[in-house]
Write an enzyme that holds these catalytic residues in place. Structure first.
Site, PDB file in Angstrom:
ATOM      1  N   HIS A 118      27.733  89.240   7.078  1.00 54.68           N
ATOM      2  CA  HIS A 118      28.898  88.355   6.682  1.00 54.68           C
ATOM      3  C   HIS A 118      29.346  88.103   8.215  1.00 54.68           C
ATOM      4  O   HIS A 118      29.833  86.791   7.857  1.00 54.68           O
ATOM      5  CB  HIS A 118      29.419  90.185   7.334  1.00 54.68           C
ATOM      6  CG  HIS A 118      31.509  90.103   6.942  1.00 54.68           C
ATOM      7  ND1 HIS A 118      32.056  90.958   6.188  1.00 54.68           N
ATOM      8  CD2 HIS A 118      32.001  89.807   7.929  1.00 54.68           C
ATOM      9  CE1 HIS A 118      33.366  90.874   6.565  1.00 54.68           C
ATOM     10  NE2 HIS A 118      34.027  90.348   7.611  1.00 54.68           N
ATOM     11  N   GLU A 119      29.143  87.993   9.427  1.00 55.42           N
ATOM     12  CA  GLU A 119      29.204  87.268  10.175  1.00 55.42           C
ATOM     13  C   GLU A 119      28.360  85.837   9.679  1.00 55.42           C
ATOM     14  O   GLU A 119      28.577  84.682  10.461  1.00 55.42           O
ATOM     15  CB  GLU A 119      28.815  87.601  11.622  1.00 55.42           C
ATOM     16  CG  GLU A 119      29.465  88.880  11.856  1.00 55.42           C
ATOM     17  CD  GLU A 119      31.188  88.994  12.056  1.00 55.42           C
ATOM     18  OE1 GLU A 119      31.683  87.510  12.326  1.00 55.42           O
ATOM     19  OE2 GLU A 119      31.769  89.605  11.809  1.00 55.42           O
ATOM     20  N   GLY A 179      53.534  88.246  31.699  1.00 54.03           N
ATOM     21  CA  GLY A 179      52.530  88.455  32.525  1.00 54.03           C
ATOM     22  C   GLY A 179      52.164  86.790  32.606  1.00 54.03           C
ATOM     23  O   GLY A 179      51.370  86.317  32.923  1.00 54.03           O
ATOM     24  N   THR A 180      53.512  86.160  32.045  1.00 54.76           N
ATOM     25  CA  THR A 180      53.583  84.601  32.176  1.00 54.76           C
ATOM     26  C   THR A 180      53.502  84.148  34.327  1.00 54.76           C
ATOM     27  O   THR A 180      53.709  82.893  34.119  1.00 54.76           O
ATOM     28  CB  THR A 180      54.446  84.161  31.738  1.00 54.76           C
ATOM     29  OG1 THR A 180      55.350  84.955  31.743  1.00 54.76           O
ATOM     30  CG2 THR A 180      54.271  84.344  30.236  1.00 54.76           C
ATOM     31  N   GLY A 181      54.159  85.033  34.705  1.00 54.94           N
ATOM     32  CA  GLY A 181      54.315  85.128  35.846  1.00 54.94           C
ATOM     33  C   GLY A 181      55.875  84.636  36.490  1.00 54.94           C
ATOM     34  O   GLY A 181      56.517  84.392  37.585  1.00 54.94           O
ATOM     35  N   LYS A 182      56.756  85.528  35.953  1.00 53.61           N
ATOM     36  CA  LYS A 182      58.528  85.027  36.246  1.00 53.61           C
ATOM     37  C   LYS A 182      58.850  85.880  37.592  1.00 53.61           C
ATOM     38  O   LYS A 182      58.979  85.156  38.157  1.00 53.61           O
ATOM     39  CB  LYS A 182      59.074  86.736  34.958  1.00 53.61           C
ATOM     40  CG  LYS A 182      59.018  85.963  33.833  1.00 53.61           C
ATOM     41  CD  LYS A 182      59.652  86.456  32.616  1.00 53.61           C
ATOM     42  CE  LYS A 182      59.437  87.791  32.137  1.00 53.61           C
ATOM     43  NZ  LYS A 182      58.065  88.095  31.834  1.00 53.61           N
ATOM     44  N   THR A 183      58.053  87.327  37.905  1.00 52.95           N
ATOM     45  CA  THR A 183      58.366  87.806  38.797  1.00 52.95           C
ATOM     46  C   THR A 183      57.635  87.433  40.639  1.00 52.95           C
ATOM     47  O   THR A 183      58.384  86.976  41.549  1.00 52.95           O
ATOM     48  CB  THR A 183      57.446  88.911  39.180  1.00 52.95           C
ATOM     49  OG1 THR A 183      57.707  90.461  38.406  1.00 52.95           O
ATOM     50  CG2 THR A 183      58.103  90.135  39.985  1.00 52.95           C
ATOM     51  N   GLY A 233      60.024  84.815  29.515  1.00 48.58           N
ATOM     52  CA  GLY A 233      59.062  84.303  28.970  1.00 48.58           C
ATOM     53  C   GLY A 233      58.138  85.622  28.714  1.00 48.58           C
ATOM     54  O   GLY A 233      58.080  86.974  29.028  1.00 48.58           O
TER      55      GLY A 233
END
Length: 693
Positions: free
Chosen positions: A466-467, A247-251, A244
């Protein structure tokens, strides 16, 4: 996990804890003793056994004052001693110490009555003068051919040196033995046994990864009750590879597995295997598996396994590769590993494309679990998990924040909650409100607001138009995300920003959406050209974003009638250096390349023309939106809708407050407008919105 399994998990052995920082007190004490004896020997030789050395003139003064003391019973006599091995002679004896401690007299102890002395003398030269003085006081010189205490003096002098040699020999012998043990310990595994008694992680702490939790749940069941699977002849996977984005939470998921199963959890990084010494990595692999067998059932977690598990045979320059030897050892150990022992290998990586195929085959890593970025529902659950430790206001709706954070990983969402809590604390609030959460969301993705940046009125006006061009096209085109907020406050590298709030997560993008997206991206440059007739370099990020979208439509997604449903070129996200360098040649002709360029330009030109017509037909609304941005700096989506519908702001926002600058912060100089211009030329847009001018 039953109590039996808990009892089977041994306590961590402090000798094998991997802590090499213990101080060698034994060696330190031996070395201190050796240095002390050496100093004592030097001092003893320099002080002559405690005798004070005086001159012959001082001896005569002591003799005239009748202070020479003789006591034959105590072996305190006046003697002439010849220093062994030399022709030097000296008188040795004792004299009375003055009680008043007059100047010129030296005493090592004020309470000592007599002090030993020695005085260099040439008796043959002063004999005629000295004998009458001694005879007058009934003193005589005991003549010795040499010092009677020569052996004792030699013993006092050289005994410390012999002791020093012995201590140093013992110390070096001990250190050599310790070095041998250290060399053996160098190949020990650095896997750390995580304590599960404190900070225990379970599946309740993992949100937004329901499918991944379901896949690994049977591993938990196996570790809890292995016989349940063994009765039917089933074998649990030897290894599970968690794949993954960062930062997706594998650990976290791996720790949750160990927490749910309540078994020992060994954690090690892939980079801990490889050292500068050849063979250390392979030795650590073998030792890691030995530790796992001793603590079975357990989980061994290898984080960032791509550091050691990369493709073999693709190293640059040839020669011996220590990483390949470590990988070979890992492959052998996993192939011979018996799953009935109850040891599960879990590894994590965000680069599965670089792993060796032999590592991924069934029998080693049998199962590959993908941990994807969370969807809108998963993001809401993750936010709620992290918000449990933070005091939230009653009006906070996590669903709104979840909708506004597409593409955020679990780590980024945790950072959003933390930044919101810090911001609320700085504002002296009692709870975190929706305003702090939105501000922290923007800060995590695009950076902090730079209100102190010195921007000229001309630059600010150009940014506002522009915005406004982006915002007005976001309202006019049909297939696009709703406009959430427009601002001309500099944030990160951008001088302005238009943000959109998707209603749902888009898993597949339609052609109409992409074409309308190109139109919205062109809005900033079109507004500048129509209003000022002289464009700036502020649209560089818009041009880059539009070019990437158009090229993917043509080369990857088959959205060009001219070129058809053909993929042109290899579009690997990451380039694996040694493997892919030779495959970087184009797989299409020059004529096809020309057609691709023409088709990309056609898509962008069509979007530009369409944007010009739409903005030209709504110049009045463009003017009102730009003036509103100049006055209020930030307008939300509801304000833009009011302007498009009624031609004015019915409910204008509050006037912006000047930034609160700390008193010790340096003030901006008046002549920094040129700096703002230079930054505007190099600014880049955010992922969800084109940047301002």
């Amino acid at each position: 996990m039953s109590e039996q399994n808990q009892n089977k998990a041994p306590k961590r052995d402090p000798k094998n804890s991997g802590d090499d920082s213990t101080f060698n007190w034994r060696g330190f004490l031996l070395l201190s003793l050796a240095l002390g004896l050496f100093a004592l020997a030097i001092w003893g030789r320099g002080n002559g056994g405690g005798a004070e050395e005086i001159s012959y003139q001082q001896f005569k003064e002591l003799l005239q004052e009748d202070r020479i003391h003789v006591d034959e019973s105590a072996d305190k006599v006046l003697s002439l001693v010849e220093r062994e091995g030399t022709r030097e002679e000296y008188l040795r004896g004792w004299y009375k110490v003055k009680a008043n401690g007059a100047s010129g007299e030296k005493s090592l102890d004020e309470e000592k009555e007599y002090q030993q002395f020695k005085s260099p003398i040439n008796l043959a030269f002063v004999e005629d003068e000295l004998k009458p003085m001694l005879k007058e006081r009934n003193l005589q010189i005991h003549d010795f051919a040499s010092d009677s205490n020569t052996m004792a003096a030699l013993l006092i002098t050289f005994l410390p040196l012999f002791i020093i040699i012995f201590v140093l020999f013992f110390l070096f012998r001990h250190q050599m033995k310790s070095a041998g043990k250290g060399a053996m310990g160098f190949g020990k595994s650095k896997a750390k046994l995580m304590a599960m008694d404190t900070n225990k992680t379970t599946f309740k702490d993992v949100a937004g990864a329901e499918e991944a939790k379901e896949e690994v749940w049977e591993i938990v069941e196996y570790l809890r009750d292995p016989k349940k699977f063994q009765r039917l002849g089933g074998k649990i996977p030897k290894g599970v590879l968690l794949v993954g984005s960062p930062g997706t939470g594998k650990t976290l998921l791996a720790r949750a597995i160990a927490g749910e199963a309540d078994v020992p959890f060994f954690s090690i990084s892939g980079s801990d295997f490889v050292e500068m010494f050849v063979g250390v990595g392979a030795s650590r692999v073998r030792d890691m598996f030995e530790q796992g067998k001793k603590n079975a059932p357990c989980i061994i977690f290898i984080d960032e396994i791509d550091a050691v598990g990369r493709h073999r045979g693709h190293g640059m320059g040839g020669g011996h590769d220590e990483r390949e030897q470590t990988l070979n050892a890992l492959l052998v150990e996993m192939d011979g590993f018996d799953t009935q022992e109850g040891v599960i290998i879990i590894a994590a990586t965000n680069r599965p494309d670089v792993l060796d195929p032999a590592l991924l085959r069934p029998g080693r890593f049998d199962r590959e679990v993908t941990v994807n970025l969370p969807d809108v529902k998963g993001r809401e659950e993750i936010l709620k998990v992290h918000a449990k430790k933070v005091k939230m206001g009653a009006d906070v709706d996590m669903a709104i924040i979840a909708r506004g954070t597409p593409g955020y990983s679990g780590a980024e969402l945790a950072n959003v909650i933390n930044e919101a809590a810090l911001l609320a604390a700085r504002r002296d609030l009692k709870a975190v409100t929706l305003a702090e959460l939105e501000e922290s969301r923007d800060k995590v993705r695009w950076g902090k607001e730079r209100r102190s940046l010195a921007i000229s009125e001309k630059e600010k006006e150009n940014t506002a138009y522009h915005e406004a061009g982006h915002a007005i096209l976001g309202m006019l085109v049909e297939h696009t995300d709703p406009v959430h907020k427009v601002t001309i406050i500099p944030r990160g590298p951008s001088l302005g920003m238009t943000m959109y709030l998707p209603e749902d997560d888009q898993l597949s993008v339609r052609e109409h959406f992409l074409l309308d997206r190109l139109v919205v991206i062109m809005g900033g440059r079109v507004a500048e050209e129509l209003q000022f007739g002289n464009v700036t370099a502020g649209a560089s990020g818009d041009i880059q974003q539009a070019t990437n979208i158009a090229r993917k439509m043509v080369c990857e997604w088959g959205m060009s009638k001219e070129l058809g449903m053909v993929e042109y070129g290899s579009h690997n996200e990451h380039l694996f250096l040694a493997r892919d360098m030779g495959n970087s040649t184009r797989d299409y002709s020059e004529a096809t390349a020309q057609k691709i360029d023409n088709e990309v330009k056609r898509l962008i030109d069509t979007a530009y023309d369409r944007a010009t017509k739409l903005i030209g037909a709504h110049r009045k609304q463009l003017e009102i939106i730009a003036q509103g941005l100049l006055e209020y700096e930030t307008l939300d989506g509801q304000h833009i809708k009011e302007i498009m519908k009624h031609g004015e702001l019915k409910n204008p926002p509050a006037s912006p407050k000047p930034p609160e600058v700390p008193t010790e912060a340096p003030k901006m100089a008046d002549g920094e407008d040129g700096k703002a211009k230079n930054e505007s030329e190099d600014e880049l847009p955010g992922d969800l919105a084109p940047a301002g001018a």
